[in-house]
Design an enzyme around this catalytic site. Structure first.
Site, mmCIF file in Angstrom:
data_model
loop_
_atom_site.group_PDB
_atom_site.id
_atom_site.type_symbol
_atom_site.label_atom_id
_atom_site.label_comp_id
_atom_site.label_asym_id
_atom_site.label_seq_id
_atom_site.Cartn_x
_atom_site.Cartn_y
_atom_site.Cartn_z
ATOM 1 N N LYS A 7 -37.608 2.429 -6.599
ATOM 2 C CA LYS A 7 -36.332 3.061 -6.215
ATOM 3 C C LYS A 7 -36.580 4.392 -5.494
ATOM 4 O O LYS A 7 -35.769 4.818 -4.675
ATOM 5 C CB LYS A 7 -35.392 3.186 -7.424
ATOM 6 C CG LYS A 7 -35.857 4.097 -8.564
ATOM 7 C CD LYS A 7 -35.488 5.535 -8.362
ATOM 8 C CE LYS A 7 -36.148 6.436 -9.385
ATOM 9 N NZ LYS A 7 -35.965 7.861 -9.125
ATOM 10 N N SER B 164 -31.419 14.337 -5.546
ATOM 11 C CA SER B 164 -32.629 13.513 -5.415
ATOM 12 C C SER B 164 -33.680 14.165 -4.519
ATOM 13 O O SER B 164 -33.419 14.489 -3.355
ATOM 14 C CB SER B 164 -32.274 12.142 -4.842
ATOM 15 O OG SER B 164 -33.455 11.494 -4.437
ATOM 16 N N TRP C 107 -38.312 17.830 -14.809
ATOM 17 C CA TRP C 107 -38.064 16.777 -15.797
ATOM 18 C C TRP C 107 -38.641 17.169 -17.165
ATOM 19 O O TRP C 107 -38.010 16.954 -18.193
ATOM 20 C CB TRP C 107 -38.602 15.449 -15.294
ATOM 21 C CG TRP C 107 -38.113 14.224 -16.000
ATOM 22 C CD1 TRP C 107 -38.861 13.126 -16.274
ATOM 23 C CD2 TRP C 107 -36.786 13.930 -16.479
ATOM 24 N NE1 TRP C 107 -38.084 12.176 -16.909
ATOM 25 C CE2 TRP C 107 -36.811 12.646 -17.051
ATOM 26 C CE3 TRP C 107 -35.577 14.639 -16.510
ATOM 27 C CZ2 TRP C 107 -35.681 12.054 -17.639
ATOM 28 C CZ3 TRP C 107 -34.454 14.051 -17.091
ATOM 29 C CH2 TRP C 107 -34.519 12.780 -17.645
HETATM 30 N N1 LIG Z 1 -36.639 15.714 -11.797
HETATM 31 C C1 LIG Z 1 -35.949 14.690 -12.278
HETATM 32 O O1 LIG Z 1 -34.728 14.707 -12.347
HETATM 33 C C2 LIG Z 1 -36.684 13.503 -12.780
HETATM 34 C C3 LIG Z 1 -38.032 13.366 -12.559
HETATM 35 N N2 LIG Z 1 -38.677 12.258 -13.025
HETATM 36 C C4 LIG Z 1 -40.107 12.115 -12.836
HETATM 37 O O2 LIG Z 1 -40.771 13.149 -13.525
HETATM 38 C C5 LIG Z 1 -42.056 13.361 -12.938
HETATM 39 C C6 LIG Z 1 -42.265 14.851 -12.772
HETATM 40 O O3 LIG Z 1 -41.397 15.287 -11.743
HETATM 41 P P1 LIG Z 1 -40.550 16.628 -11.764
HETATM 42 O O4 LIG Z 1 -40.498 17.228 -13.101
HETATM 43 O O5 LIG Z 1 -39.253 16.282 -11.098
HETATM 44 O O6 LIG Z 1 -41.430 17.551 -10.866
HETATM 45 P P2 LIG Z 1 -40.935 18.739 -9.943
HETATM 46 O O7 LIG Z 1 -40.881 18.246 -8.551
HETATM 47 O O8 LIG Z 1 -39.730 19.380 -10.544
HETATM 48 O O9 LIG Z 1 -42.109 19.787 -10.108
HETATM 49 C C7 LIG Z 1 -43.396 19.584 -9.654
HETATM 50 C C8 LIG Z 1 -44.315 19.599 -10.810
HETATM 51 O O10 LIG Z 1 -45.633 19.373 -10.352
HETATM 52 C C9 LIG Z 1 -46.475 20.258 -11.026
HETATM 53 N N3 LIG Z 1 -47.697 20.413 -10.277
HETATM 54 C C10 LIG Z 1 -47.850 20.842 -9.008
HETATM 55 N N4 LIG Z 1 -49.170 20.843 -8.700
HETATM 56 C C11 LIG Z 1 -49.832 20.406 -9.825
HETATM 57 C C12 LIG Z 1 -51.183 20.182 -10.140
HETATM 58 N N5 LIG Z 1 -52.140 20.382 -9.244
HETATM 59 N N6 LIG Z 1 -51.502 19.734 -11.379
HETATM 60 C C13 LIG Z 1 -50.536 19.502 -12.310
HETATM 61 N N7 LIG Z 1 -49.230 19.696 -12.050
HETATM 62 C C14 LIG Z 1 -48.896 20.135 -10.821
HETATM 63 C C15 LIG Z 1 -45.669 21.525 -11.127
HETATM 64 O O11 LIG Z 1 -46.209 22.397 -12.109
HETATM 65 C C16 LIG Z 1 -44.387 20.909 -11.578
HETATM 66 O O12 LIG Z 1 -44.530 20.584 -12.953
HETATM 67 C C17 LIG Z 1 -42.041 12.571 -11.614
HETATM 68 O O13 LIG Z 1 -42.745 11.373 -11.790
HETATM 69 C C18 LIG Z 1 -40.574 12.259 -11.395
HETATM 70 O O14 LIG Z 1 -40.377 11.057 -10.684
HETATM 71 C C19 LIG Z 1 -38.026 11.279 -13.715
HETATM 72 C C20 LIG Z 1 -36.690 11.370 -13.957
HETATM 73 C C21 LIG Z 1 -35.907 12.482 -13.511
HETATM 74 O O1 LIG Z 2 -35.644 9.542 -11.148
HETATM 75 C C1 LIG Z 2 -34.793 10.343 -10.848
HETATM 76 C C2 LIG Z 2 -33.391 10.203 -11.278
HETATM 77 O O2 LIG Z 2 -33.229 9.160 -12.204
HETATM 78 C C3 LIG Z 2 -35.179 11.506 -10.005
HETATM 79 O O3 LIG Z 2 -35.275 11.112 -8.681
HETATM 80 P P1 LIG Z 2 -35.808 12.169 -7.594
HETATM 81 O O4 LIG Z 2 -37.258 12.423 -7.950
HETATM 82 O O5 LIG Z 2 -35.648 11.529 -6.267
HETATM 83 O O6 LIG Z 2 -34.992 13.407 -7.731
#
Ligand SMILES: NC(=O)C1=CN([C@@H]2O[C@H](COP(=O)(O)OP(=O)(O)OC[C@H]3O[C@@H](n4cnc5c(N)ncnc54)[C@H](O)[C@@H]3O)[C@@H](O)[C@H]2O)C=CC1
Ligand SMILES: O=C(CO)COP(=O)(O)O
Length: 329
Positions: free
Chosen positions: A192, A255, A12
Site C-alpha cells: 500500500k 501520508s 510511529w
Molecule cells: N508514521 C506513521 O503514522 C506510521 C508509520 N508506520 C511505520 O513505522 C515505521 C517507522 O516510521 P516512522 O515512525 O513513521 O518514521 P519517521 O519517518 O517518523 O521517522 C524516521 C525515523 O527514522 C529514524 N532514523 C533515521 N536514520 C536512522 C538510522 N540511521 N538508524 C536508525 N534510525 C534512523 C529516525 O530516528 C526516526 O525514528 C515505518 O515502517 C512506517 O511505515 C506504520 C504505521 C503508521
Molecule cells: O501506514 C501508515 C498509515 O496506516 C503510514 O503511512 P505513511 O508512511 O505513508 O505516512
C-alpha cells in the site's frame, strides 16, 4: 505491569509509546540520539516527532542503551524504518530475544535481503514464528497524537499473542483486534505504501480524484494477485488491515508516501524529496524489493513496475503514467 521495549524514535514509535504507556505499560524507549533522549528526559516531549505529546516519565524510560532496554522487557516493538532494522538490532544476540514476544510496527522490507521484517527477525535470531506479530491497520501517528478514533490489527499465527497485544493497545480512541494472516497483512502493508506513493506521483502530475479512484481499484487487484502468489489462502482484502490501510495512505494529508510521490510528480529528484521530508517514505525502498521478488514470481504488477521505473530507472513520471493509464479498466 507489562514491560515493553520500544525501538525507534520516529512518529510511529512516539504514537505507540503514548498509547501503551497511557494504558499503564512500562515502556523502555530506545532511541539512537543521546540529545533526543536527554531532551525527552528533561522536557517529557519528543522534540522531533509529535512534539505536543507529553510522556509520563514514571512509565516511559528513554535510553540509548539497547541491551538494557531489551533485557528489562517482555515485549519488543520494532518501530524504526525497515532500512535501519539490521543496524538497530546489530548489537543483540539470540539470547537477548529468547522468550520475548516481538511485534513489528514496520511497513517495509529489509533492503538487499528483500525479506519481510518478521521473516528477517525470525531468521536472524532463530525465533519461532509464533513469537512474532505485526501491528497494522489504517492509522497515522498524527491522528493518534490528536486522539482521533483509530483501528489497529495485530497479525500473528499465535492468536493469544495477537489478542494480548491488542489488549495492551485498546483505549478510548483505539480499537484493536487480532488476525491470523501475518504474512498477508505484512505484504499488503508494504504494497500500500508503493501504491500511495504512485497516487502521489499522479497527483503531482495533475491527475485528479477520478483517476486516483481507478488507480486504487486497480491497485487492489494488483495487491490480491501478488499476495496470493506469495501466500495463497482465503483472505478478504476489503478488511481494514488491507483496504483500509491502502485508503488512508493513498488519501491522507498525513501520508509520507503520498507526499513523497507528489514531490516526484512535481519534478523533485528522489534525493531532494528525501531531504525535504525529514521522514521516511517506506514505499521508495519497498518498490525495489517487490520488483526484485517479482522477477521470479512474474505476477502482472503494472503499478509497482511503473513506480520502480520512475524511482530507480529515472524514467519520466509523465511517460510511465501514460503507459499505466492505458492498462487500467
Ligand atoms: N508514521 C506513521 O503514522 C506510521 C508509520 N508506520 C511505520 O513505522 C515505521 C517507522 O516510521 P516512522 O515512525 O513513521 O518514521 P519517521 O519517518 O517518523 O521517522 C524516521 C525515523 O527514522 C529514524 N532514523 C533515521 N536514520 C536512522 C538510522 N540511521 N538508524 C536508525 N534510525 C534512523 C529516525 O530516528 C526516526 O525514528 C515505518 O515502517 C512506517 O511505515 C506504520 C504505521 C503508521
Ligand atoms: O501506514 C501508515 C498509515 O496506516 C503510514 O503511512 P505513511 O508512511 O505513508 O505516512
Amino acid at each position: 505491569m507489562e514491560k515493553i521495549a520500544m525501538i525507534g524514535g520516529g512518529s510511529w514509535a512516539t504514537a505507540l509509546t503514548k498509547i501503551l504507556s497511557e494504558n499503564g505499560a512500562r515502556v523502555g524507549w530506545w532511541q539512537r540520539s543521546k540529545d533526543d533522549v536527554q531532551h525527552l528526559r528533561s522536557t517529557r516531549h519528543n522534540r522531533r516527532y509529535l512534539s505536543s505529546v507529553a510522556f509520563d516519565l514514571t512509565r516511559v524510560f528513554p535510553s540509548t542503551d539497547l541491551e538494557e532496554v531489551v533485557k528489562e522487557a517482555d515485549w519488543l516493538v520494532l518501530a524504526v524504518p525497515a532500512a535501519f532494522v539490521k543496524d538497530a538490532l546489530d548489537k543483540l544476540d539470540r539470547d537477548a530475544l529468547k522468550n520475548k514476544r516481538i511485534i513489528s510496527a514496520i511497513k517495509g522490507m529489509i533492503p538487499g535481503k528483500n525479506l519481510l521484517v518478521t521473516d528477517y527477525v525470525a531468521e536472524r535470531f532463530r525465533l519461532p514464528v509464533a513469537s512474532l506479530g505485526i501491528v497494522a491497520g489504517p492509522c497515522h501517528a498524527e491522528e493518534v497524537a490528536l486522539e482521533k478514533q483509530s483501528y489497529l490489527t495485530i497479525g500473528s499465527v499465535d492468536h493469544q499473542l495477537a489478542e494480548d497485544f491488542s489488549q495492551l493497545l485498546r483505549n478510548r480512541y483505539v480499537k484493536a483486534h487480532p488476525m491470523a494472516d501475518l504474512d498477508g497483512i505484512e505484504y499488503c502493508a508494504v504494497m500500500k505504501n508503493i501504491i500511495a506513493l504512485t497516487c502521489g506521483i499522479a497527483h503531482g502530475l495533475g491527475y485528479g480524484d477520478n483517476f486516483q479512484a481507478v488507480l486504487v481499484s486497480n491497485a487492489v487487484q494488483e495487491m490480491r494477485r501478488f499476495v496470493h502468489a506469495l501466500n495463497p489462502q482465503p483472505r478478504d482484502l476489503s478488511a481494514s488491515a488491507y483496504l483500509g490501510d491502502l485508503l488512508v495512505t493513498a488519501y491522507s494529508q498525513f501520508s509520507r508516501n503520498r507526499t513523497f510521490g507528489s514531490m516526484i510528480g512535481r519534478g523533485y529528484s528522489v534525493k531532494s524529496a528525501q531531504m525535504e521530508m525529514n521522514m521516511v517514505a517506506e514505499g521508495y525502498y519497498a518498490v525495489k524489493s517487490i520488483y526484485e521478488l517479482n522477477k521470479e514470481l512474474k505476477v502482472p504488477m503494472p503499478i509497482a513496475t511503473a513506480a520502480y521505473h520512475i524511482l530507480y530507472e529515472k524514467i519520466s513520471p509523465a511517460v510511465e503514467l501514460e503507459i499505466l493509464k492505458e492498462k487500467f479498466r
